[in-house]
Scaffold this motif. Structure first.
Motif, PDB file in Angstrom:
ATOM      1  N   HIS A 100     111.788  14.681  91.507  1.00 11.21           N
ATOM      2  CA  HIS A 100     113.178  15.043  91.201  1.00 11.21           C
ATOM      3  C   HIS A 100     113.769  14.076  90.178  1.00 11.21           C
ATOM      4  O   HIS A 100     114.468  14.506  89.249  1.00 11.21           O
ATOM      5  CB  HIS A 100     114.019  15.039  92.481  1.00 11.21           C
ATOM      6  CG  HIS A 100     115.449  15.392  92.247  1.00 11.21           C
ATOM      7  ND1 HIS A 100     115.849  16.677  91.958  1.00 11.21           N
ATOM      8  CD2 HIS A 100     116.565  14.626  92.227  1.00 11.21           C
ATOM      9  CE1 HIS A 100     117.163  16.695  91.778  1.00 11.21           C
ATOM     10  NE2 HIS A 100     117.613  15.456  91.934  1.00 11.21           N
ATOM     11  N   ALA A 101     113.471  12.800  90.321  1.00  6.95           N
ATOM     12  CA  ALA A 101     113.976  11.806  89.368  1.00  6.95           C
ATOM     13  C   ALA A 101     113.448  12.090  87.967  1.00  6.95           C
ATOM     14  O   ALA A 101     114.184  12.001  86.981  1.00  6.95           O
ATOM     15  CB  ALA A 101     113.575  10.400  89.819  1.00  6.95           C
ATOM     16  N   ALA A 102     112.183  12.463  87.866  1.00  5.03           N
ATOM     17  CA  ALA A 102     111.597  12.762  86.560  1.00  5.03           C
ATOM     18  C   ALA A 102     112.212  14.022  85.952  1.00  5.03           C
ATOM     19  O   ALA A 102     112.506  14.059  84.756  1.00  5.03           O
ATOM     20  CB  ALA A 102     110.084  12.921  86.688  1.00  5.03           C
ATOM     21  N   LYS A 103     112.415  15.049  86.776  1.00  4.87           N
ATOM     22  CA  LYS A 103     112.984  16.313  86.274  1.00  4.87           C
ATOM     23  C   LYS A 103     114.423  16.139  85.808  1.00  4.87           C
ATOM     24  O   LYS A 103     114.839  16.751  84.831  1.00  4.87           O
ATOM     25  CB  LYS A 103     112.941  17.378  87.375  1.00  4.87           C
ATOM     26  CG  LYS A 103     111.574  17.920  87.662  1.00  4.87           C
ATOM     27  CD  LYS A 103     111.637  18.932  88.794  1.00  4.87           C
ATOM     28  CE  LYS A 103     110.253  19.336  89.250  1.00  4.87           C
ATOM     29  NZ  LYS A 103     110.306  20.205  90.442  1.00  4.87           N
ATOM     30  N   THR A 104     115.196  15.336  86.531  1.00  2.00           N
ATOM     31  CA  THR A 104     116.626  15.187  86.219  1.00  2.00           C
ATOM     32  C   THR A 104     116.913  13.968  85.344  1.00  2.00           C
ATOM     33  O   THR A 104     118.062  13.747  84.974  1.00  2.00           O
ATOM     34  CB  THR A 104     117.445  15.063  87.515  1.00  2.00           C
ATOM     35  OG1 THR A 104     116.984  13.920  88.252  1.00  2.00           O
ATOM     36  CG2 THR A 104     117.326  16.316  88.357  1.00  2.00           C
ATOM     37  N   ASP A 105     115.883  13.179  85.033  1.00  2.00           N
ATOM     38  CA  ASP A 105     116.026  11.963  84.231  1.00  2.00           C
ATOM     39  C   ASP A 105     117.055  11.014  84.845  1.00  2.00           C
ATOM     40  O   ASP A 105     117.905  10.458  84.161  1.00  2.00           O
ATOM     41  CB  ASP A 105     116.396  12.316  82.784  1.00  2.00           C
ATOM     42  CG  ASP A 105     116.154  11.146  81.834  1.00  2.00           C
ATOM     43  OD1 ASP A 105     115.235  10.342  82.113  1.00  2.00           O
ATOM     44  OD2 ASP A 105     116.880  11.023  80.836  1.00  2.00           O
ATOM     45  N   LYS A 106     116.975  10.867  86.178  1.00  2.00           N
ATOM     46  CA  LYS A 106     117.843   9.942  86.904  1.00  2.00           C
ATOM     47  C   LYS A 106     116.975   8.900  87.589  1.00  2.00           C
ATOM     48  O   LYS A 106     115.788   9.109  87.812  1.00  2.00           O
ATOM     49  CB  LYS A 106     118.658  10.684  87.962  1.00  2.00           C
ATOM     50  CG  LYS A 106     119.683  11.627  87.390  1.00  2.00           C
ATOM     51  CD  LYS A 106     120.494  12.246  88.490  1.00  2.00           C
ATOM     52  CE  LYS A 106     121.533  13.199  87.924  1.00  2.00           C
ATOM     53  NZ  LYS A 106     122.311  13.836  88.988  1.00  2.00           N
ATOM     54  N   THR A 107     117.581   7.783  87.941  1.00  2.00           N
ATOM     55  CA  THR A 107     116.852   6.755  88.667  1.00  2.00           C
ATOM     56  C   THR A 107     116.873   7.074  90.158  1.00  2.00           C
ATOM     57  O   THR A 107     117.740   7.828  90.643  1.00  2.00           O
ATOM     58  CB  THR A 107     117.492   5.372  88.458  1.00  2.00           C
ATOM     59  OG1 THR A 107     118.816   5.385  89.022  1.00  2.00           O
ATOM     60  CG2 THR A 107     117.543   4.993  86.982  1.00  2.00           C
ATOM     61  N   HIS A 108     115.920   6.480  90.882  1.00  2.00           N
ATOM     62  CA  HIS A 108     115.912   6.635  92.343  1.00  2.00           C
ATOM     63  C   HIS A 108     117.238   6.126  92.904  1.00  2.00           C
ATOM     64  O   HIS A 108     117.808   6.735  93.817  1.00  2.00           O
ATOM     65  CB  HIS A 108     114.772   5.832  92.969  1.00  2.00           C
ATOM     66  CG  HIS A 108     113.414   6.296  92.558  1.00  2.00           C
ATOM     67  ND1 HIS A 108     112.294   5.559  92.805  1.00  2.00           N
ATOM     68  CD2 HIS A 108     112.986   7.399  91.926  1.00  2.00           C
ATOM     69  CE1 HIS A 108     111.240   6.196  92.355  1.00  2.00           C
ATOM     70  NE2 HIS A 108     111.642   7.314  91.797  1.00  2.00           N
ATOM     71  N   GLN A 109     117.708   5.021  92.359  1.00  2.00           N
ATOM     72  CA  GLN A 109     118.961   4.410  92.800  1.00  2.00           C
ATOM     73  C   GLN A 109     120.120   5.403  92.680  1.00  2.00           C
ATOM     74  O   GLN A 109     120.885   5.589  93.625  1.00  2.00           O
ATOM     75  CB  GLN A 109     119.254   3.167  91.954  1.00  2.00           C
ATOM     76  CG  GLN A 109     120.542   2.459  92.281  1.00  2.00           C
ATOM     77  CD  GLN A 109     120.440   1.606  93.527  1.00  2.00           C
ATOM     78  OE1 GLN A 109     119.375   1.109  93.837  1.00  2.00           O
ATOM     79  NE2 GLN A 109     121.530   1.445  94.219  1.00  2.00           N
ATOM     80  N   ALA A 110     120.243   6.053  91.538  1.00  2.00           N
ATOM     81  CA  ALA A 110     121.355   6.985  91.313  1.00  2.00           C
ATOM     82  C   ALA A 110     121.268   8.177  92.265  1.00  2.00           C
ATOM     83  O   ALA A 110     122.285   8.617  92.816  1.00  2.00           O
ATOM     84  CB  ALA A 110     121.356   7.461  89.866  1.00  2.00           C
ATOM     85  N   ILE A 111     120.067   8.698  92.472  1.00  2.00           N
ATOM     86  CA  ILE A 111     119.880   9.851  93.363  1.00  2.00           C
ATOM     87  C   ILE A 111     120.241   9.475  94.788  1.00  2.00           C
ATOM     88  O   ILE A 111     120.985  10.198  95.473  1.00  2.00           O
ATOM     89  CB  ILE A 111     118.438  10.371  93.286  1.00  2.00           C
ATOM     90  CG1 ILE A 111     118.157  10.943  91.898  1.00  2.00           C
ATOM     91  CG2 ILE A 111     118.172  11.415  94.373  1.00  2.00           C
ATOM     92  CD1 ILE A 111     116.694  11.196  91.627  1.00  2.00           C
ATOM     93  N   LEU A 112     119.736   8.337  95.261  1.00  2.00           N
ATOM     94  CA  LEU A 112     119.996   7.933  96.644  1.00  2.00           C
ATOM     95  C   LEU A 112     121.456   7.570  96.861  1.00  2.00           C
ATOM     96  O   LEU A 112     122.037   7.896  97.914  1.00  2.00           O
ATOM     97  CB  LEU A 112     119.081   6.773  97.029  1.00  2.00           C
ATOM     98  CG  LEU A 112     117.600   7.156  97.120  1.00  2.00           C
ATOM     99  CD1 LEU A 112     116.740   5.916  97.303  1.00  2.00           C
ATOM    100  CD2 LEU A 112     117.363   8.144  98.244  1.00  2.00           C
ATOM    101  N   GLU A 113     122.095   6.927  95.892  1.00  2.00           N
ATOM    102  CA  GLU A 113     123.518   6.607  96.027  1.00  2.00           C
ATOM    103  C   GLU A 113     124.359   7.878  96.127  1.00  2.00           C
ATOM    104  O   GLU A 113     125.252   7.977  96.961  1.00  2.00           O
ATOM    105  CB  GLU A 113     124.000   5.765  94.851  1.00  2.00           C
ATOM    106  CG  GLU A 113     123.682   4.308  94.967  1.00  2.00           C
ATOM    107  CD  GLU A 113     124.271   3.482  93.822  1.00  2.00           C
ATOM    108  OE1 GLU A 113     124.916   4.060  92.917  1.00  2.00           O
ATOM    109  OE2 GLU A 113     124.084   2.265  93.844  1.00  2.00           O
TER     110      GLU A 113
END
Length: 83
Positions: A58-71
């Motif tokens: 999901h992080a790769a598809k959305t170009d987000k960091t794990h940190q941003a997704i989990l927050e």
């Protein structure tokens, strides 16, 4: 008996500079520590392999960091629990 001549062909060439391959090398400068945000507290999280793989995809598809997704996920969860 005469001594055998010393052969120095196997020594590294110290007169030229190494070629930059773009691959990080060990022993170089230590990576910079991440900057701690004001009021930030660190947390360690353990995930099972399948969940971690889904997070990485999901992080790769959305170009987000794990940190941003989990927050974002935790903030959403806590907001729903407060109502």
């Amino acid at each position: 008996m005469a001594k055998k001549p010393v052969i120095l062909d196997g020594l590294p060439n110290t007169t030229s500079k190494p070629t930059d391959t773009g691959i990080p090398q060990r022993g170089g400068a230590a990576p910079a520590k991440p900057v701690k945000r004001e009021g930030e507290t660190r947390l360690t999280l353990a995930l099972d392999g399948a969940t971690y793989r889904r997070l990485r995809l999901h992080a790769a598809k959305t170009d987000k960091t794990h940190q941003a997704i989990l927050e974002a996920a935790l903030a959403d969860y806590l907001n729903r629990m407060d109502t």
